[in-house]
Design an enzyme around this catalytic site. Sequence first.
Site, PDB file in Angstrom:
ATOM      1  N   ASP A   1      -5.135  -9.058   1.025  1.00 45.01           N
ATOM      2  CA  ASP A   1      -5.069  -8.594   1.872  1.00 45.01           C
ATOM      3  C   ASP A   1      -6.203  -8.717   2.586  1.00 45.01           C
ATOM      4  OD1 ASP A   1      -4.322  -6.857   3.215  1.00 45.01           O
ATOM      5  OD2 ASP A   1      -4.217  -5.005   2.950  1.00 45.01           O
TER       6      ASP A   1
ATOM      7  N   HIS B   1       0.719  -1.488  -0.178  1.00 46.04           N
ATOM      8  CA  HIS B   1      -0.063   0.515  -0.080  1.00 46.04           C
ATOM      9  C   HIS B   1       1.031   0.964  -0.299  1.00 46.04           C
ATOM     10  CE1 HIS B   1      -3.038  -2.597   1.487  1.00 46.04           C
ATOM     11  NE2 HIS B   1      -2.451  -3.215   3.000  1.00 46.04           N
TER      12      HIS B   1
HETATM   13  C1  NGQ Z   1      -4.270  -4.448   8.901  1.00 42.27           C
HETATM   14  N1  NGQ Z   1      -5.050  -3.978   7.000  1.00 42.27           N
HETATM   15  O1  NGQ Z   1      -2.891  -4.708   9.635  1.00 42.27           O
HETATM   16  O2  NGQ Z   1      -4.623  -6.061   8.964  1.00 42.27           O
HETATM   17  C2  NGQ Z   1      -4.130  -3.436   7.760  1.00 42.27           C
HETATM   18  C3  NGQ Z   1      -5.207  -2.423   8.809  1.00 42.27           C
HETATM   19  C4  NGQ Z   1      -3.527  -1.142  10.728  1.00 42.27           C
HETATM   20  C5  NGQ Z   1      -4.232  -2.705   6.067  1.00 42.27           C
HETATM   21  N2  NGQ Z   1      -3.840  -1.826   6.006  1.00 42.27           N
HETATM   22  C6  NGQ Z   1      -4.107  -2.539  10.032  1.00 42.27           C
HETATM   23  N3  NGQ Z   1      -5.432  -3.236   5.223  1.00 42.27           N
HETATM   24  O3  NGQ Z   1      -2.818  -1.059   9.271  1.00 42.27           O
HETATM   25  O4  NGQ Z   1      -3.103  -0.855  11.244  1.00 42.27           O
HETATM   26 ZN    ZN Z   2      -1.534  -5.413   5.356  1.00 37.89          ZN
END
Ligand code: NGQ
Ligand code: ZN
Length: 487
Positions: free
Chosen positions: A351, A300
């Site tokens: 993801d 990302h």
């Molecule tokens: C995650 N997911 O680690 O699952 C993350 C969310 C975050 C994405 N970034 C949690 N899509 O980034 O703090």
């Molecule tokens: Zn992730």
Amino acid sequence: MTQPTPPSMTRMNPHHHEHATPCSTRSAGALFAGHALLPSGWARNVLLRWDESGRLHAVQAGAEPPQGVAHAPGPLLPAMPNLHSHAFQRAFAGLTEFRGQDQDSFWSWRDLMYRFAARITPESLEAIATWLYVEMLEAGYGSVCEFHYVHHDRSGRAYADDAELSLALLRAARRTGLAMTLLPVLYQSSGFGPRPPRSDQARFIRSTASMLSLLERLAPACQAQQAVLGLAPHSLRAVPADSLAEAVQGLTALAPGAPIHIHIAEQTQEVEDCLAFYGQRPVQWLLDHLPVDRRWCLVHATHMDAREYAGAAHSGAVAGICPTTEANLGDGIFDMRQWLAHGGAWGLGSDSHACVNAAEELLMLEYSQRLFLRQRNVLATTAQPQVGTALWLAAVQGGAQAAGRSCAGLAPGQQADFLSLDTEHPALNGLPVQALVSAHVFASQRTSAVHSLWVDGVLRVQAGRHALHDVAARDFVAARAKIAEFS
Ligand code: NGQ
Ligand code: ZN
């Protein structure tokens, strides 16, 4: 047993779900395909040969069909590496598509996701991952990078075996035959500063020393099933600078070429917080303070300025793009044109698994660029004007690099990870071979046109189905019923 079945057996009615017993052992093998997508494009009459470790040692175009070699049931494509997965989130997909406040956001989604993460058990994680990996194989993925951060029990204490949840993921991969890159996640703070972790992050938290001992504990387990082991510092907001440097050094000492993945600039809030604390944008800070190179995958890297696009692309790191999750979470649009102008490598991740389908990720990626630029066929190239084909080949290459696995396509030295397309599928039937990947990506209407799929030369999906399909789906549904909240 591990020889692919001849076409007479595999070209069965796709509504008939009959399966050979799953064959889990690798052996040397060969397959002849009327058409195969090589790194240079489509080739005719291709003979593939692999050794007992599942590594291709010959890929010969224009070959005569040799006696005794099975024929592929359809045109062959390299399997897609999936470079970003949080397996547990599969059981939560679809359960956040309601408005909970005036303006939902990535951050309100994350609060719900944490509530769900709190309820995961070792048994449910294994059931969820097993089904997810069946879905991935059926949808064209041959390998997955697991960005794994739920380490501890519900109270935040380490399990009796600190590797408990990592081992559950490795078992799911082994049982389904999906190749795995395991990336245990370092998570220490709730924000820049560093801010102390929130109570709902307790299951993720580890000292750097405990991460390095986890890696040592996991190395033999990974080796035993040819899984790749790497490291994932969660993000700059979750890992303070000194820990990040120490963990990367520790990993490098243990395994010099091991992959390193990080979430880097997904949300503008994160960019602003990083600017406020470090005085630099996240990607620029990372490039200036860490040895970012081809081992790295920047997941990302959505919000970069022009200098960051250039610097990150030139570092050799892979951009880890997760098109449907980034759309689902309202992240923003990665600028593929800038990235490609600097020769950047990229690959796909599913993801949060709102969608588990390599073709659909490519569709989303190309369409986001079209909507943004008001143009068509944005990601086609001069060498490969068919946009589906250009996308597929590029994502396989970048995905393989991010996985740290030789699965970069149908070429000698690469693992025998490939799929055959179902040319009886109405979207594909009767089309010229040049058009097949674009038809699969843009016109197969959310139904998979994958017929068969091999990982390391072992046939794992036949007539669109994995042998564990029914059992794994049932266990998944039962596991979800136990842990999801439906209110
Ligand atoms: C995650 N997911 O680690 O699952 C993350 C969310 C975050 C994405 N970034 C949690 N899509 O980034 O703090
Ligand atoms: Zn992730």
